[in-house]
Scaffold this motif. Structure first.
Motif, PDB file in Angstrom:
ATOM      1  N   GLU A  27     -28.527  -2.378 -27.526  1.00 50.78           N
ATOM      2  CA  GLU A  27     -27.723  -3.337 -28.277  1.00 50.78           C
ATOM      3  C   GLU A  27     -28.048  -4.762 -27.880  1.00 50.78           C
ATOM      4  O   GLU A  27     -27.274  -5.429 -27.214  1.00 50.78           O
ATOM      5  CB  GLU A  27     -26.240  -3.039 -28.030  1.00 50.78           C
ATOM      6  N   VAL A  51     -27.326   6.603 -21.076  1.00 51.69           N
ATOM      7  CA  VAL A  51     -26.352   5.504 -21.032  1.00 51.69           C
ATOM      8  C   VAL A  51     -27.062   4.149 -20.970  1.00 51.69           C
ATOM      9  O   VAL A  51     -26.697   3.195 -21.669  1.00 51.69           O
ATOM     10  CB  VAL A  51     -25.399   5.710 -19.835  1.00 51.69           C
ATOM     11  N   THR A  52     -28.113   4.062 -20.146  1.00 49.86           N
ATOM     12  CA  THR A  52     -28.844   2.803 -20.014  1.00 49.86           C
ATOM     13  C   THR A  52     -29.585   2.450 -21.295  1.00 49.86           C
ATOM     14  O   THR A  52     -29.603   1.299 -21.732  1.00 49.86           O
ATOM     15  CB  THR A  52     -29.820   2.886 -18.827  1.00 49.86           C
ATOM     16  N   GLN A  60     -20.478   3.564 -15.516  1.00 48.40           N
ATOM     17  CA  GLN A  60     -20.664   2.326 -16.268  1.00 48.40           C
ATOM     18  C   GLN A  60     -19.329   1.599 -16.450  1.00 48.40           C
ATOM     19  O   GLN A  60     -19.213   0.393 -16.196  1.00 48.40           O
ATOM     20  CB  GLN A  60     -21.279   2.670 -17.626  1.00 48.40           C
ATOM     21  N   GLU A 104     -28.701   3.216 -24.286  1.00 52.46           N
ATOM     22  CA  GLU A 104     -27.696   2.703 -25.228  1.00 52.46           C
ATOM     23  C   GLU A 104     -27.350   1.265 -24.913  1.00 52.46           C
ATOM     24  O   GLU A 104     -27.281   0.417 -25.800  1.00 52.46           O
ATOM     25  CB  GLU A 104     -26.424   3.548 -25.138  1.00 52.46           C
ATOM     26  N   ALA A 105     -27.124   0.978 -23.641  1.00 55.30           N
ATOM     27  CA  ALA A 105     -26.738  -0.379 -23.241  1.00 55.30           C
ATOM     28  C   ALA A 105     -27.829  -1.380 -23.610  1.00 55.30           C
ATOM     29  O   ALA A 105     -27.556  -2.456 -24.154  1.00 55.30           O
ATOM     30  CB  ALA A 105     -26.462  -0.419 -21.738  1.00 55.30           C
ATOM     31  N   ALA A 146     -18.714  -3.358 -20.558  1.00 57.37           N
ATOM     32  CA  ALA A 146     -19.294  -2.065 -20.175  1.00 57.37           C
ATOM     33  C   ALA A 146     -20.653  -1.857 -20.834  1.00 57.37           C
ATOM     34  O   ALA A 146     -21.560  -1.282 -20.230  1.00 57.37           O
ATOM     35  CB  ALA A 146     -18.346  -0.925 -20.548  1.00 57.37           C
ATOM     36  N   ASP A 147     -20.817  -2.332 -22.068  1.00 61.08           N
ATOM     37  CA  ASP A 147     -22.099  -2.082 -22.743  1.00 61.08           C
ATOM     38  C   ASP A 147     -23.205  -3.022 -22.239  1.00 61.08           C
ATOM     39  O   ASP A 147     -24.294  -3.049 -22.785  1.00 61.08           O
ATOM     40  CB  ASP A 147     -21.951  -2.147 -24.269  1.00 61.08           C
ATOM     41  N   GLN A 148     -22.903  -3.806 -21.189  1.00 66.16           N
ATOM     42  CA  GLN A 148     -23.947  -4.595 -20.535  1.00 66.16           C
ATOM     43  C   GLN A 148     -24.185  -4.115 -19.097  1.00 66.16           C
ATOM     44  O   GLN A 148     -24.640  -4.872 -18.229  1.00 66.16           O
ATOM     45  CB  GLN A 148     -23.579  -6.091 -20.567  1.00 66.16           C
ATOM     46  N   ARG A 155     -21.081   7.690 -17.891  1.00 64.88           N
ATOM     47  CA  ARG A 155     -20.267   6.707 -18.639  1.00 64.88           C
ATOM     48  C   ARG A 155     -19.117   6.180 -17.779  1.00 64.88           C
ATOM     49  O   ARG A 155     -18.752   5.000 -17.858  1.00 64.88           O
ATOM     50  CB  ARG A 155     -19.716   7.336 -19.922  1.00 64.88           C
TER      51      ARG A 155
END
Lengths: 407, 407
Positions: free
Chosen positions: B69, B62-63, B99, B65-66, B110-112, B96
């Motif tokens: 980006e 998960v990290t 997150q 992926e974050a 969420a993606d940060q 997830r």
């Protein structure tokens, strides 16, 4: 197996042509034997494998030279209590003196005498004691079980038990015996051979083939054990074949070659497992079997990483079914692993299937892990590569023994 | 050094723009904090390095992926008491959820949000407790020392002490602060990052350069420590730069780049050494400095082999000046060594010169080795390669802790 028969009490003097002995010359502080000898009545076709540690002890240099000239040995002299390692020119001179003095005492050529030492690194041998011990050795040589026993006692250091193995087989209608003795308890992570191992046989086999075979067998026995990950400066395995069984000389095409190789492997595996089980402070033997790997080499890397993990070893001591540490070791072994297809069993207890935890009875697992032998099965479900490695648990006593070994 | 100033009590909230907090949500059995958060007021240029273990825990996915980006993070959520490793699809879904829930609670994308976990492998998170804890976290955020303290407590497992480090330097007339917090005590043999490490800074620096720098610094700090040779499934180091110091953006040609890199290295080295000193059961820090090697890589291999030797570690616990174990480790490190030219010192006490033993005062050596920091100096006298590695002694308590960690 089946092609050979195990001889439970057989010692290194059982093969025809071998005598052995041991005595206390004063290198150990207590009255335990610390000087041992093996004598072959005839020139024995011989082979050796040695540590890969760059700092090789003086006796290894001398033994290498002796074996380098035609692969013939008449005798081996071994001391415990002092490794004669990192002792410079004096250490090498001392190893040569041991060789020469034993040759003189036994009336054999000096270049057919191997020398081995085990014990503390970096101290010079008390050569007056060694030499006067060597002079008494001929009178202690025996061709019976006591000779083997005396030798086995003489090579021990922190070992708690002596380590022997023996098998018999029939070759060309002749009875052939293979026997072995070894020592080793700490600084055990062999990479060519164990601390010290000695194999005697009366089979007729040429030195070059014996050397090849010894290396092959070592790779799947002594090289698959670890106590603490530390490869010693003194590891040495020597095999001597008297040929007195009078079989047709063994070659790879000889109908009994496979049986002989299996027998030799049995002896070496027994000795290797005995070293692991008697690892410093150990309360149990751990056997890790890896199957389904992409190659045998990959399986070996994984088996050795699992068996070498301090966390796996501590969990085994605590009888804790902590498979997370096993899979963590699998994942850091440096070889290809499919992270979704790993099965792990502790004995018959499945704890992980296809990399997913399996519910299991903790009480049953505890009971199993309290035993004196723990089997860890890892199936990678990738290919046909497999390997077995042996080790032991990590205990308070390992720390106690090694916090104060030298002093 | 000299280009930066150490801030002894500085926490991760000291750099401008950062708040932190922690609380007990119920993952640890005792009432200790087990859920922590870092929030940056602005999108922070961020970077991460991760374990090389093939079995990477769900939060790492998960990290990754974050951070993948664009290298921007607003927050990090961390739990201790459960590693969320080897937990399959449910584990990934849980990471997830952590997150998403934190993003919702803090009002950030969420993606940060990065996620990190540490604790037992192979058990599912008690998500009801985690989620209700996350909902309380915004109320616990503080930009003062207490916020940093609460976070540091929340990430500990078998650690005895919290681990922080902080330096200040001036860049373009602006004060820049670099702070770090870490945890780690067992299963420590990082190969990319430590168990868990978090660095905050208010420097203005782009994410790509921060990533490069973090990797370089990790190689000479976190990657040079070992407690037990076991590389975890959860190792992760994350760095966040708020940019609120308002310096000119740091580049490799910026006049203060070297000072910033030195400062970052200081923080990471402090954290790494603190992990080694707080190794499970440890009574002392061992630092091994290798110089005169044929290359830095060779020096690194030797330093790590010495620091990882169970026999060297046991001898350090027993305050035994057993240099034979050190040279045996040097000889099995797998790199080129001239066997005749090695010098070894324990602190200032020379014990080996040109591979020959040096007489030394055992009482003085004993006194030195009883201290809480032991320096092992190895000079190979071959070239200019050098490296430093850190570890700890192997003690009864390491065995005790790990014989019964899970149960």
């Amino acid at each position: 197996m089946g092609n050979y028969e195990v001889v439970p009490e057989g010692g290194i003097t059982l093969p025809r042509g071998f005598k052995a002995g041991g005595l206390h010359c004063g290198l150990k502080k207590t009255e335990r034997h610390d000087l041992g000898v093996i004598l072959c009545d005839v020139p024995a076709a011989s082979a050796g494998v040695y540590t890969t540690n760059l700092f090789q002890a003086a006796p290894l240099l001398v033994t290498r030279e002796a074996l380098g000239e035609g692969g013939v040995l008449r005798a081996v002299i071994v001391n415990s209590g002092n490794a004669n390692a990192c002792t410079g020119e004096q250490g090498e001179a001392d190893a040569r003196t041991m060789q020469a003095k034993l040759a003189e005492a036994l009336g054999v050529p000096a270049d057919q005498v191997a020398v081995a030492s085990t014990g503390v690194i970096g101290e010079l041998l008390k050569m007056d004691r060694v030499v006067s011990g060597i002079e008494k050795l001929p009178g202690r040589l025996r061709d019976d079980a006591q000779g083997s026993e005396d030798f086995c006692q003489a090579i021990l250091t922190t070992d708690l038990v002596k380590k022997t193995s023996c098998v018999k087989l029939t070759v060309d209608g002749q009875e052939v015996t293979i026997s072995g003795a070894s020592k080793g308890s700490g600084m055990i992570h062999p990479n060519m051979a164990t601390m010290l191992g000695f194999v005697t046989t009366d089979a007729k086999i040429g030195a070059p083939l014996l050397q090849e075979l010894l290396r092959e067998v070592t790779d799947v026995t002594f090289n698959m054990i670890t106590v603490d990950g530390d490869t010693s400066t003194n590891d040495m395995l020597v095999a001597m074949a008297s040929g007195l069984a009078e079989n047709e000389e063994l070659t790879r095409s000889h109908p009994s070659f496979a049986a002989f190789a299996d027998g030799l492997r049995h002896v070496c595996e027994d000795l290797a497992k005995a070293i692991a089980r008697d690892g410093e402070g150990a309360t149990k033997l751990i056997e890790t079997r890896v199957v389904g790997a992409s190659s045998d080499d990959a399986a070996r890397a994984i088996a050795k990483t699992v068996i070498g993990s301090s966390l796996v070893k501590s969990a085994a001591f605590g009888a804790d079914a902590n498979w997370g540490r096993i899979i963590a070791a699998v994942g850091r072994a440096g070889v290809e692993v499919n992270v979704g297809t790993v099965d792990i069993r502790l004995g018959d207890i499945s704890v992980l299937e296809q990399s997913r935890p399996v519910a299991f009875d903790e009480a049953v697992a505890l009971e199993y892990l309290k035993g004196d032998t723990v089997m860890i099965h890892v199936d990678l479900n990738m290919g046909s590569g497999q390997a077995i490695a042996w080790g032991c648990d990590l205990t308070y006593d390992y720390v106690r023994i090694n916090a104060a070994y030298r002093t």
